[in-house]
Scaffold this motif. Structure first.
Motif, PDB file in Angstrom:
ATOM      1  N   VAL B 125     -17.996 124.998  -3.995  1.00 43.42           N
ATOM      2  CA  VAL B 125     -19.172 124.941  -4.876  1.00 43.42           C
ATOM      3  C   VAL B 125     -18.738 124.770  -6.331  1.00 43.42           C
ATOM      4  N   ARG B 126     -17.871 125.667  -6.785  1.00 42.86           N
ATOM      5  CA  ARG B 126     -17.345 125.578  -8.144  1.00 42.86           C
ATOM      6  C   ARG B 126     -16.024 126.301  -8.218  1.00 42.86           C
ATOM      7  N   ALA B 133     -15.431 129.204 -17.792  1.00 48.06           N
ATOM      8  CA  ALA B 133     -14.695 130.172 -16.976  1.00 48.06           C
ATOM      9  C   ALA B 133     -15.677 130.892 -16.068  1.00 48.06           C
ATOM     10  N   GLY B 134     -15.236 131.261 -14.875  1.00 40.38           N
ATOM     11  CA  GLY B 134     -16.146 131.927 -13.951  1.00 40.38           C
ATOM     12  C   GLY B 134     -15.494 132.039 -12.590  1.00 40.38           C
ATOM     13  N   PRO B 135     -16.245 132.556 -11.628  1.00 41.41           N
ATOM     14  CA  PRO B 135     -15.647 132.782 -10.307  1.00 41.41           C
ATOM     15  C   PRO B 135     -15.440 131.487  -9.530  1.00 41.41           C
ATOM     16  N   VAL B 137     -16.194 129.694  -6.082  1.00 34.81           N
ATOM     17  CA  VAL B 137     -17.255 129.873  -5.078  1.00 34.81           C
ATOM     18  C   VAL B 137     -17.190 128.758  -4.043  1.00 34.81           C
ATOM     19  N   LEU B 170     -13.205 136.217  -8.259  1.00 31.60           N
ATOM     20  CA  LEU B 170     -13.061 136.001  -9.692  1.00 31.60           C
ATOM     21  C   LEU B 170     -11.713 135.340  -9.923  1.00 31.60           C
TER      22      LEU B 170
END
Lengths: 179, 205
Positions: B125-126, B133-135, B137, B170
């Protein structure tokens, strides 16, 4: 009942994106008023999307999600974004001495320091209201934030600013320095 | 009090006072409680006194206020469950009970997260491309008991290699501006692996 997983997934994506887009549009519409940057906004929207995905909804249930569910999801998404930012900031926090100011700016800086110190002499209710006023929040916003009436807030701003000016005058900062 | 004098005071206040935090930082949860009006006057005043003198807490406070407003702070007061909503809720409860009660023919997924279409690959997903910045997924896969996740940097060095049961993790401290690639292998109960494609991405500065 048999489900076609491809169709289900497609319908879920469409339904989920509809919910996320509606929220993103609303957030964008208030972002400027609340001084929220594009980066923060995009992060919260993405976090809401992740959370809705993880909740394992189906296309049917996501359509029926109540306002309070979306609300809780969005607020907890914002909390995650804030916590993540704080975790990052603690790694790069620097507490070096301030860079020296050019001569012309020094007087202004000294006056500003006096404003900060004088603020501490105000009574708490007036101080908080004056801080919010000087930070650019309007009366309605301050009233909502504090749970008081706008009339009370107007009164506190008026008295607080008067206190601030007399406290500054006591410290030798007169109207000339403030104009 | 003239408008100009007010403007001048604002500028002076912004120059220094908004950068000298009074007291310690409130926790994000405490900030949310203030925004939602769930605290008394004493806490509210203490927290706001700090927020108005701390640039980063003010940014957090404004973000929470905007989120609250956008997510229906206002709509919430108007919202009343209609008969249709109640019917959907009732149907949901029944569906949940039925799902719990009925033994499923398929092996139960032990992983969390929604299940992607049976395309024979793990769907990421991403992140993809240039992202904040982010998890990390990805979509869950039927029958998977765990996932192996790997992130390599542009020199080919392994930045992250871990096994999880969730479909979100994360990311570690990835450097903004640097190019990475990542992929996921879904591992079934029998040990068989099903891989995603390799997705390149860069964390936006």
């Amino acid at each position: 009942v048999t489900h076609d997983p491809v169709t289900d997934e497609g319908r879920l994506s469409v339904a989920l994106e509809r919910v996320v887009t509606r929220f993103a549009d609303l957030l964008r519409s208030v972002a400027r008023r609340y001084r929220v940057g594009d980066g923060d906004m995009a992060e919260v929207v993405q976090e809401v999307r992740v959370r809705l995905w993880r909740a394992r909804p189906s296309a049917e249930t996501i359509e029926g999600l109540g306002v309070s569910y979306i609300y809780r999801t969005a607020v907890s998404a914002a909390l995650t974004v804030i916590q993540r930012r704080r975790d990052g900031e603690s790694l790069v926090e620097t507490a070096g001495p301030r860079a020296g100011q050019p001569d012309g700016v020094l007087g202004r800086r000294e006056v500003a320091e006096q404003v900060a110190v004088a603020m501490g002499a105000l009574a708490e209710r007036r101080r908080v209201v004056v801080r919010m006023h000087l930070s650019g929040y309007d009366r309605a916003e301050i009233a909502r934030a504090l749970g008081w009436s706008e009339a009370t807030v107007r009164n506190l701003i008026y008295r607080g600013l008067a206190d601030l000016r007399s406290e500054l005058a006591r410290r030798g900062v007169g109207p000339e320095e403030l104009s | 009090m003239t408008d100009e004098a007010d403007t001048r005071l604002r500028a002076l206040y912004g120059a220094v006072a908004a950068d000298q935090p009074a007291g310690g930082h409130p926790s994000p949860e405490e900030l949310a409680a203030v925004v939602e009006g769930r605290v008394g006057d004493a806490v509210r005043l203490r927290v706001l006194d700090h927020v108005m003198t701390c640039g980063s807490c003010r940014r957090d406070y404004d973000l929470l206020r905007a989120t609250q407003t956008a997510a229906g702070g206002r709509a919430q007061r108007r919202w009343r469950p209609s008969m249709a909503t109640l019917a959907v809720a009732a149907a949901l409860v029944v569906a949940l009970i039925m799902r719990r009660a009925a033994p499923t023919a398929e092996p139960r997924d032990v992983v969390r997260g929604p299940v992607a279409a049976d395309t024979g690959v793990v769907q990421l997903v991403r992140p993809r491309g240039r992202v904040a910045a982010g998890p990390l997924v990805w979509h869950a896969v039927h029958g998977a008991v765990q996932y192996r996740v790997e992130v390599d940097d542009d020199s080919g060095a392994v930045v992250l290699h871990t096994t999880v049961r969730d479909t979100t993790i994360l990311a570690p401290a990835l450097v903004a501006g640097r190019a990475y690639q990542w992929w996921v292998v879904a591992v079934g109960a029998d040990g068989a692996g099903l891989s995603s494609s390799v997705a390149p991405f860069t964390i936006a500065r």
